[in-house]
Enzyme design. Structure first.
Site, PDB file in Angstrom:
ATOM      1  N   LYS A 110       0.856  -1.185   0.000  1.00 12.54           N
ATOM      2  CA  LYS A 110       0.000   0.000   0.000  1.00 12.54           C
ATOM      3  C   LYS A 110       0.881   1.220   0.000  1.00 12.54           C
ATOM      4  CE  LYS A 110      -4.503   0.841   0.417  1.00 12.54           C
ATOM      5  NZ  LYS A 110      -5.549  -0.119  -0.002  1.00 12.54           N
ATOM      6  N   GLY A 222     -20.289   6.664   2.929  1.00 12.24           N
ATOM      7  CA  GLY A 222     -19.221   6.956   1.964  1.00 12.24           C
ATOM      8  C   GLY A 222     -19.809   7.073   0.580  1.00 12.24           C
ATOM      9  N   GLY A 224     -17.798   7.928  -2.214  1.00 15.43           N
ATOM     10  CA  GLY A 224     -16.695   7.982  -3.171  1.00 15.43           C
ATOM     11  C   GLY A 224     -16.964   6.952  -4.250  1.00 15.43           C
ATOM     12  N   ALA A 226     -16.435   3.672  -4.523  1.00 14.95           N
ATOM     13  CA  ALA A 226     -17.051   2.412  -4.105  1.00 14.95           C
ATOM     14  C   ALA A 226     -18.476   2.628  -3.587  1.00 14.95           C
ATOM     15  CB  ALA A 226     -16.192   1.729  -3.047  1.00 14.95           C
ATOM     16  N   GLY A 227     -18.659   3.556  -2.671  1.00 15.85           N
ATOM     17  CA  GLY A 227     -19.956   3.767  -2.033  1.00 15.85           C
ATOM     18  C   GLY A 227     -21.017   4.237  -3.009  1.00 15.85           C
TER      19      GLY A 227
HETATM   20  N1  GLU Z   1      -7.347   0.296  -3.294  1.00 17.67           N
HETATM   21  C1  GLU Z   1      -8.079  -0.881  -3.639  1.00 17.67           C
HETATM   22  C2  GLU Z   1      -8.085  -1.852  -2.469  1.00 17.67           C
HETATM   23  O1  GLU Z   1      -7.892  -1.479  -1.348  1.00 17.67           O
HETATM   24  C3  GLU Z   1      -7.608  -1.500  -4.951  1.00 17.67           C
HETATM   25  C4  GLU Z   1      -6.192  -1.953  -4.959  1.00 17.67           C
HETATM   26  C5  GLU Z   1      -5.690  -2.394  -6.321  1.00 17.67           C
HETATM   27  O2  GLU Z   1      -6.456  -2.388  -7.273  1.00 17.67           O
HETATM   28  O3  GLU Z   1      -4.516  -2.746  -6.397  1.00 17.67           O
HETATM   29  O4  GLU Z   1      -8.352  -3.010  -2.629  1.00 17.67           O
END
Ligand code: GLU
Length: 421
Positions: A110, A222, A224, A226-227
């Site tokens: 991350k 949320g 954004g 996703a939400g």
């Molecule tokens: N940020 C997203 C997650 O937490 C996607 C990560 C990605 O596609 O590598 O799963």
């Protein structure tokens, strides 16, 4: 049995608490535990940009690579004032488990920049994105570590990042980052993938538990990527979305809100409430405790905790956010009989389609929207089944079962590679 850890205060401590429990369950050796308890690599840099007013500003930036036993590190980059080393570490760990739960050949990492993107102009955001890539260019790449969007980062930001990488490192690198715009190596279906994966799981849950969609009330925290997308999918499928919110607060209407109209309001006013949205204005805290059947946290971590778990009325929680529930809250929810579909499964649609994008980038192929959707459906379905079966077999929660499936697969690979004996 290892002694149980004291109350977990930070995101990484919360992760460790869950991990310790699952490592006991899997009866891992001391050497295996050691390899899983900390990230393989922590990269930290200060990145600086010149603000529009001509002044220089510096931001702490991170790329934390948790585990790459199963393939190149994979995981998003978030731009957020609270993105510190501890949080990014926890999120990197969750990524390693997530990629294993869905069985894609990637590890977990991350990234984060500790900044408030809402105070930055578009030009400044671009400067931060390019500075990030220059700072970590030696540690990322198609076969090394593949970033993606996360909280407050967008396809446009991914395009700046790829462009910068191609300037400083490799002339053509479509596989070095995912979540890109379609015009620059993106995949169809990536923009809606996190919600789509969660939606497939929710439909499966409805089927298994013999529930009726039309009778189900859902609250989504949320708004954004996703939400907002999830709220739209649910509304279109006949669920009643009774509440939505963004960082400024939310709206509630027991008869249902229309997420498309709310989206328009947000575009016009910058927040979800407004005349056209309808409904009563509520806080984010109130949203979590509303009378509803399904609660979907789709924003930040730590929102369901000892302070509010006992007041939650939903019967099911689907975690589209990463780390929204603390282990202490988990214990309370379990006692109340609330079923939690954990982040490492519920939001894994995003990274799954990222993997599709990465594959397309490496092979030069372009898949159709139907191809992506079908393959995502197959993977989410199989992953949910694996988790459900494990939960049944071990008489454990879905979170512990998902961790057991993911950690089990990582350990299996570490064993065959000879990393542990
Ligand atoms: N940020 C997203 C997650 O937490 C996607 C990560 C990605 O596609 O590598 O799963």
């Amino acid at each position: 049995m290892a002694p149980s850890l004291p109350t977990a205060h930070t995101p990484y401590q919360r992760f460790q608490k869950n991990l310790a429990e699952v490592m006991d369950y899997l009866e891992l050796s001391a050497a295996e535990r050691k390899l899983l308890d900390r990230p393989q690599l922590i990269h930290k840099k200060e990145i600086s940009i010149v603000r529009d007013n001509g002044k220089k500003q510096t931001f702490p930036a991170f790329r934390i690579q948790f585990n790459n036993a199963r393939g190149p590190y994979k995981g998003g980059i978030r731009f957020h004032p609270l993105a510190d080393e501890d949080e990014v570490k926890a999120l990197a760990a969750l990524m390693a488990i997530k990629t294993a739960v869905v069985g894609i050949p990637m590890g977990g990492a991350k990234g984060g920049v500790q900044c408030n993107p809402k105070e930055l102009s578009r030009k400044e955001l671009e400067a931060v994105s390019r500075a990030y890539v220059r700072a970590f260019a030696d540690h990322i790449g198609t076969d090394i570590d593949v970033p993606a969007p996360d909280v407050n980062t967008t396809p446009e930001i991914m395009a700046w990042m790829r462009d910068e990488f191609e300037k400083v490192k490799e002339p053509y690198a479509p596989g070095m980052i995912t979540g890109k715009p379609l015009a620059y190596g993106g995949s169809l279906g990536r923009d809606t993938a996190t919600a789509r994966g969660g939606f497939f799981i929710l439909n499966e849950l409805v089927k298994m538990e013999k529930l009726h969609k039309k009778k189900l009330k859902v609250a989504v925290q949320g708004f954004g990527n996703a939400g907002a997308t999830m709220a739209r999918f649910l509304h279109e499928a006949g669920f009643t979305v009774v509440a939505v919110s963004d960082s400024k607060g939310g709206i509630y209407n027991p008869k249902g809100v229309d997420p498309v109209r709310v989206g328009k309001t947000k575009e016009e006013t910058g927040s979800v409430f407004g005349k056209t949205s309808g409904g009563k204005v509520i806080t984010n805290e109130e949203l979590l405790e509303l009378p509803c059947d399904i609660l979907i946290p789709a924003a930040l971590d730590n929102v369901i905790n000892v302070g509010n778990a006992k007041n939650i009325k939903a019967k099911y929680i689907l975690e589209l956010a990463n780390g929204p529930t603390t282990p202490e809250a988990d214990a309370i929810l379990e006692k109340k009989g609330i079923v939690v579909i954990p982040d490492v499964l519920a939001n894994a649609g995003g990274v799954t389609v990222s993997y599709f994008e990465w594959s397309q980038g490496r092979s030069g192929e372009q898949w159709t929207a139907d191809d992506v959707d079908e393959r995502l459906h197959r993977i989410m379905h199989a992953s949910y089944k694996a988790v459900r079966d494990e939960a049944k077999k071990g008489k454990i929660s879905h979170r512990m079962a998902a961790f057991a499936v993911g950690v089990g697969r990582i350990v299996e690979t570490m064993r065959v590679r000879g990393w542990v004996r």
